[in-house]
Structures are given as structure tokens and as C-alpha cells.
Enzyme design. Sequence first.
Site, PDB file in Angstrom:
ATOM      1  N   ARG A 163      35.821  -7.598  62.580  1.00  0.00           N
ATOM      2  CA  ARG A 163      35.337  -8.022  61.265  1.00  0.00           C
ATOM      3  C   ARG A 163      33.837  -8.323  61.318  1.00  0.00           C
ATOM      4  O   ARG A 163      33.312  -9.009  60.447  1.00  0.00           O
ATOM      5  CB  ARG A 163      36.122  -9.250  60.802  1.00  0.00           C
ATOM      6  CG  ARG A 163      37.621  -8.980  60.646  1.00  0.00           C
ATOM      7  CD  ARG A 163      38.326 -10.158  59.985  1.00  0.00           C
ATOM      8  NE  ARG A 163      38.298 -11.353  60.818  1.00  0.00           N
ATOM      9  CZ  ARG A 163      39.248 -11.678  61.698  1.00  0.00           C
ATOM     10  NH1 ARG A 163      40.284 -10.859  61.889  1.00  0.00           N
ATOM     11  NH2 ARG A 163      39.170 -12.798  62.404  1.00  0.00           N
ATOM     12  N   ARG A 164      33.178  -7.777  62.318  1.00  0.00           N
ATOM     13  CA  ARG A 164      31.754  -8.049  62.525  1.00  0.00           C
ATOM     14  C   ARG A 164      30.910  -6.777  62.501  1.00  0.00           C
ATOM     15  O   ARG A 164      29.799  -6.762  63.037  1.00  0.00           O
ATOM     16  CB  ARG A 164      31.549  -8.759  63.863  1.00  0.00           C
ATOM     17  CG  ARG A 164      32.318 -10.075  63.990  1.00  0.00           C
ATOM     18  CD  ARG A 164      32.219 -10.631  65.394  1.00  0.00           C
ATOM     19  NE  ARG A 164      32.919 -11.925  65.507  1.00  0.00           N
ATOM     20  CZ  ARG A 164      33.008 -12.618  66.627  1.00  0.00           C
ATOM     21  NH1 ARG A 164      32.453 -12.145  67.735  1.00  0.00           N
ATOM     22  NH2 ARG A 164      33.650 -13.768  66.651  1.00  0.00           N
ATOM     23  N   ASN A 192      22.127   5.762  44.791  1.00  0.00           N
ATOM     24  CA  ASN A 192      22.561   4.895  45.892  1.00  0.00           C
ATOM     25  C   ASN A 192      24.049   5.026  46.175  1.00  0.00           C
ATOM     26  O   ASN A 192      24.472   5.054  47.335  1.00  0.00           O
ATOM     27  CB  ASN A 192      22.226   3.440  45.586  1.00  0.00           C
ATOM     28  CG  ASN A 192      20.751   3.123  45.647  1.00  0.00           C
ATOM     29  OD1 ASN A 192      20.245   2.323  44.870  1.00  0.00           O
ATOM     30  ND2 ASN A 192      20.013   3.739  46.565  1.00  0.00           N
ATOM     31  N   CYS A 206      16.057  -3.012  48.757  1.00  0.00           N
ATOM     32  CA  CYS A 206      16.963  -3.239  47.614  1.00  0.00           C
ATOM     33  C   CYS A 206      18.415  -3.194  48.106  1.00  0.00           C
ATOM     34  O   CYS A 206      19.159  -4.152  47.955  1.00  0.00           O
ATOM     35  CB  CYS A 206      16.719  -2.195  46.534  1.00  0.00           C
ATOM     36  SG  CYS A 206      15.086  -2.281  45.787  1.00  0.00           S
ATOM     37  N   SER A 208      19.054  -5.856  44.020  1.00  0.00           N
ATOM     38  CA  SER A 208      18.467  -5.460  42.745  1.00  0.00           C
ATOM     39  C   SER A 208      18.643  -3.966  42.564  1.00  0.00           C
ATOM     40  O   SER A 208      18.551  -3.210  43.528  1.00  0.00           O
ATOM     41  CB  SER A 208      16.972  -5.823  42.750  1.00  0.00           C
ATOM     42  OG  SER A 208      16.309  -5.292  41.625  1.00  0.00           O
ATOM     43  N   GLN A 209      18.897  -3.541  41.312  1.00  0.00           N
ATOM     44  CA  GLN A 209      19.001  -2.103  41.084  1.00  0.00           C
ATOM     45  C   GLN A 209      18.567  -1.701  39.684  1.00  0.00           C
ATOM     46  O   GLN A 209      18.995  -2.280  38.681  1.00  0.00           O
ATOM     47  CB  GLN A 209      20.430  -1.601  41.298  1.00  0.00           C
ATOM     48  CG  GLN A 209      20.501  -0.070  41.207  1.00  0.00           C
ATOM     49  CD  GLN A 209      21.806   0.497  41.669  1.00  0.00           C
ATOM     50  OE1 GLN A 209      22.800   0.341  40.986  1.00  0.00           O
ATOM     51  NE2 GLN A 209      21.807   1.150  42.821  1.00  0.00           N
ATOM     52  N   ASP A 210      17.669  -0.711  39.645  1.00  0.00           N
ATOM     53  CA  ASP A 210      17.269  -0.027  38.421  1.00  0.00           C
ATOM     54  C   ASP A 210      18.399   0.953  38.106  1.00  0.00           C
ATOM     55  O   ASP A 210      18.525   2.000  38.739  1.00  0.00           O
ATOM     56  CB  ASP A 210      15.940   0.684  38.678  1.00  0.00           C
ATOM     57  CG  ASP A 210      15.464   1.548  37.521  1.00  0.00           C
ATOM     58  OD1 ASP A 210      16.250   1.821  36.598  1.00  0.00           O
ATOM     59  OD2 ASP A 210      14.288   1.967  37.558  1.00  0.00           O
ATOM     60  N   HIS A 216      20.022  -4.048  36.361  1.00  0.00           N
ATOM     61  CA  HIS A 216      19.153  -4.104  35.190  1.00  0.00           C
ATOM     62  C   HIS A 216      18.794  -2.728  34.634  1.00  0.00           C
ATOM     63  O   HIS A 216      18.771  -1.730  35.353  1.00  0.00           O
ATOM     64  CB  HIS A 216      17.869  -4.881  35.508  1.00  0.00           C
ATOM     65  CG  HIS A 216      17.128  -4.356  36.708  1.00  0.00           C
ATOM     66  ND1 HIS A 216      17.297  -4.886  37.972  1.00  0.00           N
ATOM     67  CD2 HIS A 216      16.209  -3.370  36.839  1.00  0.00           C
ATOM     68  CE1 HIS A 216      16.510  -4.255  38.832  1.00  0.00           C
ATOM     69  NE2 HIS A 216      15.843  -3.319  38.152  1.00  0.00           N
ATOM     70  N   ILE A 217      18.495  -2.737  33.341  1.00  0.00           N
ATOM     71  CA  ILE A 217      17.964  -1.575  32.633  1.00  0.00           C
ATOM     72  C   ILE A 217      16.583  -1.973  32.113  1.00  0.00           C
ATOM     73  O   ILE A 217      16.445  -2.980  31.405  1.00  0.00           O
ATOM     74  CB  ILE A 217      18.875  -1.154  31.471  1.00  0.00           C
ATOM     75  CG1 ILE A 217      20.261  -0.745  31.987  1.00  0.00           C
ATOM     76  CG2 ILE A 217      18.239  -0.005  30.681  1.00  0.00           C
ATOM     77  CD1 ILE A 217      21.275  -0.491  30.882  1.00  0.00           C
TER      78      ILE A 217
END
Length: 282
Positions: free
Chosen positions: A137-138, A194, A157, A184-186, A224-225
Site C-alpha cells: 500500500r506504499r 491528463n 499540477c 489544479s486543472q484548466d 476550473h473553467i
Amino acid sequence: MSYADHLFIKMCQDILDHGVSTEGEKVRPHWEDGASAYTIKNFGVVNRYDLSREFPAITLRRTALKSCMDEILWIWQKKSNNIHELHSHVWDEWADKNGSIGKAYGYQLGVKHQYKEGMMDQVDRVLYDLKHNPYSRRIMTNIYVHQDLHEMALYPCAYSMTFNVTKDPDSEKLVLNAVLNQRSQDILTANNWNVCQYAILLMMFAQVCDMKPGTLLHVIADAHIYDRHIPIVKELIARPTYDAPTVKLNPDVKDFYQFTRDDLIVENYVTGPQVKNIPIAV
């Protein structure tokens, strides 16, 4: 429609309907003309893709899957931070005159660390554990290294992958699953890019470890947009959709370091027209 289309449309509509605006706040990104790049955002978006059912490419527009694989190999296989070793130009704005993006992304994956079994970088540690201790689990990576942030052209990101192995009761092969954590993602420019990148990575790791690809869980802290993307997103999610493409790897490749983008096989990828001239916030 593909299941990726379903999730993408649902996610975008939820941000448009219920997202929080950053307009008027102090924000870092800006447009080419110098104006602040505001967003509407949702916190904590989680999407689950079952790679055993279909490949998670949207069909609303084409995702450049060969380029996705090329970039993931640049980061995870070449462990490079130099854009001259990458075929696309998506990183050009962040590179210095020598092509370097600093101690970011591939650089961090190439740093060797001391383990009980010897010196290994993070990629080789993952491959070692998947082959020798698959139920650990590592099995994870992290490239958000605080001591090096000041030497990165862009803070990562997509910063962490956690791998987890399960077994189907009716199969001899183990199943490889993974969690992709993203700070974070555009959504317009990067979401499916991604998703497809890390789906391909999971498929490659599964193949070289004699496993089956399972679930990719994508966790986005700030989804976010951008303000100037809103009309583009509204048009995009109103388009017709199609069935998911068939995406496979060359089955002859058994060593992760032997994969090239030519080993990605894409069939029956029917999509809407490409969206061009998307403004990019930097």
C-alpha cells in the site's frame, strides 16, 4: 457517447451551474493582453474511469493521444525537464533559453533515493514494487517537492500517483489501479489530456508487470473553467458524441523503457471538430 464524454459534460455543467467565481480576487494567472485570468471553479472533483471497459478519450473533440503518450514518456521514461526532448510545444512558454523547465516534473522522477533494496528513482521504485510486492500500500510517487519549488518554472499540477493492485476472482492476472492527484486543472485545455496520459501510463505499467489495467481515479482539488473559455465550453458540451475509441499498446513491449509513441494503437476514433485558438492563461 463514451463514458469520458458523459463525465466531462457532467463536470463542466456542474462548474457552470454551481461554480464559485474568482472575479475581482487577487489571482496569479493572466491573459496575453495582461488582463487577470479569472475562473469559475469547483473544489474536490473526483472522476473514476474503468479502463477494462473502454479507453477514456472524449469524442466531443479530438484528444491527440500520440502526443499524450509522447509527453508522459518525456516525464516518466526520459525523466526529462527539457522541451527539446519533447515533440509538442505545450511547454514552450515555461522553458528558459536552453529549453529547461527547471527542477520540475521529469527531473523529480529521475532523482535517485536510498531504499533498503538500493538506490532507485521513483519510477523504478514503482516498477520494482509492482513486480516484487504488488499488494504493498506504499506504491506511490510525488513530484511536489517543496525544497525545489523555487527552481521550477511551473509548480506541478498533476503531482502524485498512487498505485494499488487488486484481483478479479475469475482471472489469474492481477489488476492495476491508480489514483492521480491534481492540485489544479484548466478543464478545457487539460482535463482529457491528463486523463488520457495517465490512462496510457497505467496501461504501460500493467503490461510490463503482466497485469490488467483497471481503474484510474482522478482527484482534482481546484477544477476550473477560465472566464474566456466559458463560451467555448458551452459550445463544446452541446455537441454530438460518439463511441469511445479502441486504444491498445504494442503487446511485444515488455520493458517500460522500450515504449515509444509508435507503440500506441488507436482505432475507430470518431470525434467532433477540433477547437482552435483557445486563449491560454499563464
